[in-house]
Design an enzyme around this catalytic site. Structure first.
Site, PDB file in Angstrom:
ATOM      1  N   CYS A   8       0.803  -1.214   0.000  1.00 21.99           N
ATOM      2  CA  CYS A   8       0.000   0.000   0.000  1.00 21.99           C
ATOM      3  C   CYS A   8       0.835   1.262   0.000  1.00 21.99           C
ATOM      4  CB  CYS A   8      -0.893   0.037   1.248  1.00 21.99           C
ATOM      5  SG  CYS A   8      -1.982  -1.368   1.437  1.00 21.99           S
ATOM      6  N   GLY A  35      -0.334   0.805  -5.328  1.00 22.36           N
ATOM      7  CA  GLY A  35      -1.549   0.011  -5.159  1.00 22.36           C
ATOM      8  C   GLY A  35      -2.675   0.549  -6.004  1.00 22.36           C
ATOM      9  N   ASN A 110       0.801   0.684   5.718  1.00 27.13           N
ATOM     10  CA  ASN A 110       1.588   0.060   4.661  1.00 27.13           C
ATOM     11  C   ASN A 110       2.501  -0.966   5.309  1.00 27.13           C
ATOM     12  OD1 ASN A 110       4.530   1.013   2.815  1.00 27.13           O
ATOM     13  ND2 ASN A 110       3.075  -0.574   2.307  1.00 27.13           N
ATOM     14  N   GLY A 111       2.423  -2.205   4.839  1.00 28.89           N
ATOM     15  CA  GLY A 111       3.273  -3.254   5.393  1.00 28.89           C
ATOM     16  C   GLY A 111       2.486  -4.531   5.599  1.00 28.89           C
ATOM     17  N   CYS A 250      13.506  -2.554   3.355  1.00 26.21           N
ATOM     18  CA  CYS A 250      13.432  -3.514   2.248  1.00 26.21           C
ATOM     19  C   CYS A 250      14.153  -2.916   1.045  1.00 26.21           C
ATOM     20  CB  CYS A 250      11.972  -3.800   1.908  1.00 26.21           C
ATOM     21  SG  CYS A 250      11.759  -4.829   0.443  1.00 26.21           S
ATOM     22  N   TYR A 256      12.417  -1.639  -7.235  1.00 19.80           N
ATOM     23  CA  TYR A 256      11.167  -1.638  -8.000  1.00 19.80           C
ATOM     24  C   TYR A 256      10.009  -0.857  -7.397  1.00 19.80           C
ATOM     25  CZ  TYR A 256       7.052  -3.407 -10.469  1.00 19.80           C
ATOM     26  OH  TYR A 256       5.897  -3.500 -11.180  1.00 19.80           O
ATOM     27  N   SER A 297      10.816   0.610 -14.411  1.00 18.51           N
ATOM     28  CA  SER A 297      11.890   0.582 -13.422  1.00 18.51           C
ATOM     29  C   SER A 297      13.196   0.019 -13.970  1.00 18.51           C
ATOM     30  CB  SER A 297      11.454  -0.208 -12.186  1.00 18.51           C
ATOM     31  OG  SER A 297      10.924  -1.460 -12.557  1.00 18.51           O
ATOM     32  N   ASP A 359      16.313  -5.385 -16.912  1.00 21.27           N
ATOM     33  CA  ASP A 359      15.059  -5.429 -16.156  1.00 21.27           C
ATOM     34  C   ASP A 359      15.390  -5.494 -14.675  1.00 21.27           C
ATOM     35  OD1 ASP A 359      12.365  -5.369 -15.710  1.00 21.27           O
ATOM     36  OD2 ASP A 359      11.923  -7.317 -16.611  1.00 21.27           O
ATOM     37  N   ASP A 360      14.394  -5.185 -13.847  1.00 25.08           N
ATOM     38  CA  ASP A 360      14.671  -5.089 -12.407  1.00 25.08           C
ATOM     39  C   ASP A 360      14.628  -6.430 -11.694  1.00 25.08           C
ATOM     40  OD1 ASP A 360      11.740  -5.421 -11.375  1.00 25.08           O
ATOM     41  OD2 ASP A 360      11.624  -3.859 -12.885  1.00 25.08           O
ATOM     42  N   CYS A 396       8.687 -13.855   1.785  1.00 21.02           N
ATOM     43  CA  CYS A 396       8.747 -12.727   2.707  1.00 21.02           C
ATOM     44  C   CYS A 396       7.367 -12.525   3.320  1.00 21.02           C
ATOM     45  CB  CYS A 396       9.171 -11.455   1.959  1.00 21.02           C
ATOM     46  SG  CYS A 396       9.044  -9.950   2.935  1.00 21.02           S
ATOM     47  N   CYS A 447      17.175  -4.973   4.579  1.00 21.28           N
ATOM     48  CA  CYS A 447      16.708  -6.348   4.686  1.00 21.28           C
ATOM     49  C   CYS A 447      16.847  -6.975   3.303  1.00 21.28           C
ATOM     50  CB  CYS A 447      15.253  -6.409   5.147  1.00 21.28           C
ATOM     51  SG  CYS A 447      14.614  -8.108   5.264  1.00 21.28           S
ATOM     52  N   CYS A 450      15.031 -12.000   1.256  1.00 21.67           N
ATOM     53  CA  CYS A 450      14.448 -12.680   0.104  1.00 21.67           C
ATOM     54  C   CYS A 450      15.520 -13.184  -0.846  1.00 21.67           C
ATOM     55  CB  CYS A 450      13.476 -11.757  -0.627  1.00 21.67           C
ATOM     56  SG  CYS A 450      14.185 -10.179  -1.137  1.00 21.67           S
TER      57      CYS A 450
END
Length: 472
Positions: A8, A35, A110-111, A250, A256, A297, A359-360, A396, A447, A450
């Protein structure tokens, strides 16, 4: 599923004027990339909170008529949603308005809260009722519950935040005309503070502040509880205890999630992506004729790769600007359809050329396969894929919706197998060390679980509220 999906965007504003609703609408338009499933705005007026929210894009949810129904307000909070938890329906859209004995709050989040289920069950046992399946509703109910117990709005919000596990950037508007902003102790998700002549605003990204004519003051610090009232900061610097030390922002925000014109924790997103391209050129050079990026991106990293390698940059695709980010569509068939009409190769610039394609990320590999094939069908002689994130290997629970490692192509195939699968002539991922180097100007640690699996996220234990009460 083209990309990792993130939940979000949040925005809150506290002014001495009564223009909060219009500015919040403008901010949400700037945060739409985070979002597209739904949006909402809640505004405070005379001890009441007026809220309108629905599924759809911001400009679909809010017409001129709808915006005209809002009361004049100096305090408002807004939200755009992508669902990592809960279904895509109106009841799950933010902000969430919760009433308690002495007031009301509107909460935007958000999260992803890792102990939301446990908290919900405890609150239900205390007599609270829930109408949605989103963890944002749980957060709002918990804050109201703690405010009632503490008999103090700020103490209650702080206590509630200290009980949450996982990632959260929270903005809470109260019927007392206060705006409370809280960022989790690790700073998983971004949150920044802006100012102009009439007050302050808090947003997921600084691009929203720019859209409203606000100057970026600073980022909300990890664990900080920030309180605004009457267009002024009345509390800052109070910190939540960090129960999950060793994590940080993150890093995929830079890869991205965020918009290129945002600045997050001291680092320009554009600069970070440009640097990723520079590092990719250093780590994975190739003899080629042109460089092109996958919009949007991948474009900034392509600039960096071209500058470092000396290979000319060209436009490889024409993008249909009327198609949103394909990953945000909740239905896989809709995502696949959007991808097909979103990008069209530009044959005039790629025909007969050896291409470095930037690409990302590669998640499942299906979209990368279609992209490479489309370039070769348009006449590209060779396609050398370069990716500005390392291979995704782990799930994640902190705000992205990859819930199974079986969905990640890097868990099924070697790099050489992935290269053959997507039809590229070569494949190179940025290294984890290289990605960190590209983002080294960020003021926070990262972090990267992932990619590495180090300190992989876990669901929190039960009895969170009981443990919180024992400390009193």
């Amino acid at each position: 599923m083209r990309k990792l999906n993130e939940e979000c965007a949040v925005f809150g504003i506290c002014l001495t004027s009564d223009e909060s609703v219009g500015l919040t609408y403008n901010a949400l338009l700037s945060l739409q990339h985070r979002g597209q499933e739904g949006a909402g705005i809640a505004a405070v007026n005379d001890k009441h909170i007026f809220c309108h929210k629905d599924v759809g894009l911001v400009n679909e949810v809010f017409s001129d008529k709808t915006l005209g129904l809002f009361p004049k307000s100096g305090v408002a909070v807004g939200h755009t949603r992508y669902s990592t938890t809960g279904h895509n329906k109106k009841e799950n859209m933010g902000p969430f308005v919760t009433e308690y004995l002495t007031g009301r709050i509107a909460t935007a989040h958000n999260g992803n809260i890792t102990n939301a289920r446990e908290i919900r069950e405890i609150l239900k046992a205390s007599g609270l009722r829930f109408s949605a399946t989103s963890d944002s509703e749980v957060i709002s109910a918990l804050i109201a519950y703690c405010i009632t117990k503490e008999r103090d709005t700020i103490k209650g919000a702080t206590t509630a935040a200290s009980l949450l596990g996982g990632s959260f950037s929270l903005i809470v508007a109260t019927s007392e005309d206060k705006l409370i902003a809280i960022r989790d102790p690790n700073g998983f998700r971004p949150l920044c503070l802006g100012k102009n002549g009439t007050g302050y605003a808090v947003a997921s990204e600084s691009c929203a502040l720019d859209a409203c004519g606000y100057s970026l003051v600073r980022d909300v610090r990890p664990g900080e509880v920030l309180v605004l009232e009457n267009g002024e900061i009345v509390q800052q610097g109070v910190r939540l205890e960090n129960k999950e030390a060793g994590r940080g922002l993150c890093i995929f925000e830079y890869v991205y999630f965020a918009r290129s014109d945002s600045v997050i924790d001291g680092l320009s997103v554009y600069d970070a992506r440009y640097n990723m391209g520079v590092v990719l050129a250093q780590e994975h050079p190739v003899d080629a004729d042109v460089v092109c990026g996958v919009p949007d991106s991948g474009l900034d990293a392509a600039y960096g790769y071209s500058a470092e390698s000396g290979i000319p940059l060209v436009a490889g695709f024409v993008k249909n600007r009327y198609i949103g980010r394909s990953f945000i569509y909740p239905d896989q068939a809709k995502r696949d359809s959007a991808v097909r009409v979103k990008l069209n190769p530009l044959a005039a610039s790629i025909g007969g050329k050896r291409i470095v394609l930037i690409d990302d990320s590669i998640v499942r590999g299906t979209t990368s396969e279609k992209t490479v094939r489309s370039l070769k069908n348009a006449g590209a002689k060779e396609v050398h894929m370069r990716v500005s994130s390392p291979p995704f290997l782990h799930v994640c629970h902190y705000g992205t919706d990859i819930d199974s490692e079986d969905k990640l192509i890097a868990n099924k195939m070697s790099r050489e197998e992935i290269c053959r699968k997507i039809g590229a002539d070569s494949l190179g991922y940025i290294s984890i060390a290289g990605l960190k180097r590209a983002c080294s100007a960020c003021t926070l640690p990262f972090c990267t679980a992932c990619f590495t699996g180090s300190g992989k996220s876990k669901r929190a234990s039960k009895d969170v509220l009981e443990k919180g009460d024992d400390k009193k």
